[in-house]
Design a protein around this motif. Sequence first.
Motif, PDB file in Angstrom:
ATOM      1  N   GLY A   8       0.762  -1.241   0.031  1.00 49.34           N
ATOM      2  CA  GLY A   8       0.059  -0.108  -0.080  1.00 49.34           C
ATOM      3  C   GLY A   8       0.625   1.336  -0.125  1.00 49.34           C
ATOM      4  O   GLY A   8       0.132   2.345   0.224  1.00 49.34           O
ATOM      5  N   TRP A  35      -2.405  -5.422  -5.645  1.00 56.22           N
ATOM      6  CA  TRP A  35      -2.413  -4.116  -5.128  1.00 56.22           C
ATOM      7  C   TRP A  35      -1.199  -3.804  -4.986  1.00 56.22           C
ATOM      8  O   TRP A  35      -0.416  -4.271  -3.899  1.00 56.22           O
ATOM      9  CB  TRP A  35      -3.237  -3.910  -4.074  1.00 56.22           C
ATOM     10  CG  TRP A  35      -4.607  -4.495  -4.258  1.00 56.22           C
ATOM     11  CD1 TRP A  35      -5.218  -5.522  -4.692  1.00 56.22           C
ATOM     12  CD2 TRP A  35      -5.794  -3.658  -3.997  1.00 56.22           C
ATOM     13  NE1 TRP A  35      -6.590  -5.486  -4.612  1.00 56.22           N
ATOM     14  CE2 TRP A  35      -7.150  -4.422  -4.022  1.00 56.22           C
ATOM     15  CE3 TRP A  35      -6.195  -2.443  -3.565  1.00 56.22           C
ATOM     16  CZ2 TRP A  35      -8.532  -4.089  -4.060  1.00 56.22           C
ATOM     17  CZ3 TRP A  35      -7.701  -2.036  -3.391  1.00 56.22           C
ATOM     18  CH2 TRP A  35      -8.612  -2.769  -3.464  1.00 56.22           C
ATOM     19  N   ARG A  49      -5.467  -2.230  -8.236  1.00 56.71           N
ATOM     20  CA  ARG A  49      -5.532  -0.594  -7.647  1.00 56.71           C
ATOM     21  C   ARG A  49      -3.910  -0.267  -7.586  1.00 56.71           C
ATOM     22  O   ARG A  49      -3.015  -1.159  -6.953  1.00 56.71           O
ATOM     23  CB  ARG A  49      -6.103  -0.596  -6.400  1.00 56.71           C
ATOM     24  CG  ARG A  49      -7.822  -0.382  -6.447  1.00 56.71           C
ATOM     25  CD  ARG A  49      -8.217   0.782  -6.955  1.00 56.71           C
ATOM     26  NE  ARG A  49      -9.574   0.895  -7.059  1.00 56.71           N
ATOM     27  CZ  ARG A  49     -10.501   0.347  -7.863  1.00 56.71           C
ATOM     28  NH1 ARG A  49     -10.268  -0.201  -9.093  1.00 56.71           N
ATOM     29  NH2 ARG A  49     -11.696   0.894  -7.807  1.00 56.71           N
ATOM     30  N   TYR A  51      -1.501   2.047  -5.480  1.00 58.22           N
ATOM     31  CA  TYR A  51      -1.452   2.435  -4.001  1.00 58.22           C
ATOM     32  C   TYR A  51      -1.683   3.934  -3.969  1.00 58.22           C
ATOM     33  O   TYR A  51      -2.104   4.557  -2.750  1.00 58.22           O
ATOM     34  CB  TYR A  51       0.068   2.112  -3.188  1.00 58.22           C
ATOM     35  CG  TYR A  51       1.181   2.865  -3.853  1.00 58.22           C
ATOM     36  CD1 TYR A  51       1.480   4.218  -3.848  1.00 58.22           C
ATOM     37  CD2 TYR A  51       2.007   2.191  -4.570  1.00 58.22           C
ATOM     38  CE1 TYR A  51       2.453   4.859  -4.072  1.00 58.22           C
ATOM     39  CE2 TYR A  51       3.214   2.704  -5.097  1.00 58.22           C
ATOM     40  CZ  TYR A  51       3.383   4.212  -4.886  1.00 58.22           C
ATOM     41  OH  TYR A  51       4.762   4.762  -5.423  1.00 58.22           O
ATOM     42  N   THR A  54      -5.036   4.296  -2.695  1.00 52.70           N
ATOM     43  CA  THR A  54      -5.537   3.672  -1.735  1.00 52.70           C
ATOM     44  C   THR A  54      -5.114   4.095  -0.491  1.00 52.70           C
ATOM     45  O   THR A  54      -5.632   3.885   0.606  1.00 52.70           O
ATOM     46  CB  THR A  54      -5.392   2.123  -1.840  1.00 52.70           C
ATOM     47  OG1 THR A  54      -4.079   1.949  -1.827  1.00 52.70           O
ATOM     48  CG2 THR A  54      -6.080   1.478  -3.109  1.00 52.70           C
ATOM     49  N   ILE A  69     -12.806   4.323   0.774  1.00 53.85           N
ATOM     50  CA  ILE A  69     -12.089   3.126   1.560  1.00 53.85           C
ATOM     51  C   ILE A  69     -12.842   1.858   1.679  1.00 53.85           C
ATOM     52  O   ILE A  69     -12.573   0.814   1.401  1.00 53.85           O
ATOM     53  CB  ILE A  69     -11.738   3.686   3.061  1.00 53.85           C
ATOM     54  CG1 ILE A  69     -10.603   4.686   2.728  1.00 53.85           C
ATOM     55  CG2 ILE A  69     -11.163   2.340   3.836  1.00 53.85           C
ATOM     56  CD1 ILE A  69     -10.320   5.605   4.035  1.00 53.85           C
ATOM     57  N   ASN A  72     -12.976   0.009  -1.445  1.00 56.84           N
ATOM     58  CA  ASN A  72     -11.599  -0.674  -1.917  1.00 56.84           C
ATOM     59  C   ASN A  72     -11.708  -2.058  -0.936  1.00 56.84           C
ATOM     60  O   ASN A  72     -11.310  -3.125  -1.421  1.00 56.84           O
ATOM     61  CB  ASN A  72     -10.550   0.160  -1.182  1.00 56.84           C
ATOM     62  CG  ASN A  72     -10.049   1.185  -2.247  1.00 56.84           C
ATOM     63  OD1 ASN A  72     -10.306   0.924  -3.510  1.00 56.84           O
ATOM     64  ND2 ASN A  72      -9.542   2.423  -1.883  1.00 56.84           N
TER      65      ASN A  72
END
Length: 381
Positions: A8, A35, A49, A51, A54, A69, A72
């Motif tokens: 992330g 991700w 996705r 980072y 996110t 959020i 996600n």
Amino acid sequence: MNYYIIAGEPSGDLHASNLMKAIKEEDTNCNFRFWGGDLMSEVGGDMVRHYKDTAYMGIKEVIVNLGKIKANFKLCKSDLLKYKPDVLILVDYPGFNLRMAEFAHKNGIKVYYYISPKIWAWNTGRVKKIKAYVDKMYTILPFETDFYKAYNVPIEYVGNPVLDAIDNRKNKNESLETFLKRNNLDSRPIVALLAGSRQQELNNVLPIMLLMVKHFPQFQFIIAGAPSFTINDYEPFIKDLDVKVVFNQTYELAQQAHGALVTSGTATLETALLDCPQIVCYKMWGGKTITKLVKRFILKVKYISLVNLIVNKEAVKEIIQDDLNENNVKAELGKLLNDQDYRINIFNHYNDLHKIMGKPGTSSRAAKLMISALKAIPTEN
């Protein structure tokens, strides 16, 4: 085998990408869904996705983006069930990843955690979730390995992936002269500013770092541009200042710098392993009351920088919270840049750090252990 990986932030993207490269060498039929970021994309696979879409830091930012959020979380859960990976590999990022660990575990998906969240520093209660929902923790620091052993969490110590990243860095043998010319810099010694990859860090720490420019005109101050930002993010801070930003060259910058001001995090360890003398700077929201509460009830460790935690002493100066002001940083930076005994003391501590950290090869060790463990799992008929 099919691997689902969640990272992330920029450091997670870096270390996950190196792990993916190592997995490809061991498992030629591997498939990745993830991700993460650009470095993971370069290795190959399908990104769900980035980072940048996110990462939300701070109470206000979380509240404003609560809908995104939740979306996600929902997307990740449905995507996991659809993809049905052989293993979910989580890379730090605890706020998101611990919830995904619980979901995956309850749905029969094997869960490995690579690069532990810093629960030993802030929230030891989270170890209960890790023990319950993570099949194996792959630790990268000696002291966190001991921490998990105390709670009987299944662990494998693999060394630290920062060693791999530094060993594989670009322009490893580049001269200072070449670096300066390539980036259109002048001949003054460099002070590197590693101000973090989050907007909160830019807002709270970078302005104090930049106050040093007027006090040390014989040095040029260069910001290591974080991959999560563009030059437009830095412009409001550096307008009218003799400061430049270089992107995608953090290691090269630290390698050539005479000294550095570094926001706490993995960057403190990277800077030390590149033998650049540093001062650790950190400040979050809140005044003296918040600082006292954090130190008394939340912070569980003696130091905030990985360098000091690993060598278990103050190898580098930490200036945090209310102490992070112009006068304190100026006094400490003056010693860092000009006092030879002060610098030698730091280098001696760095030698201790190098001995403790060992040699590169973490990504390869982790990949081999993960694949071996997966192959040992009996398959259902």
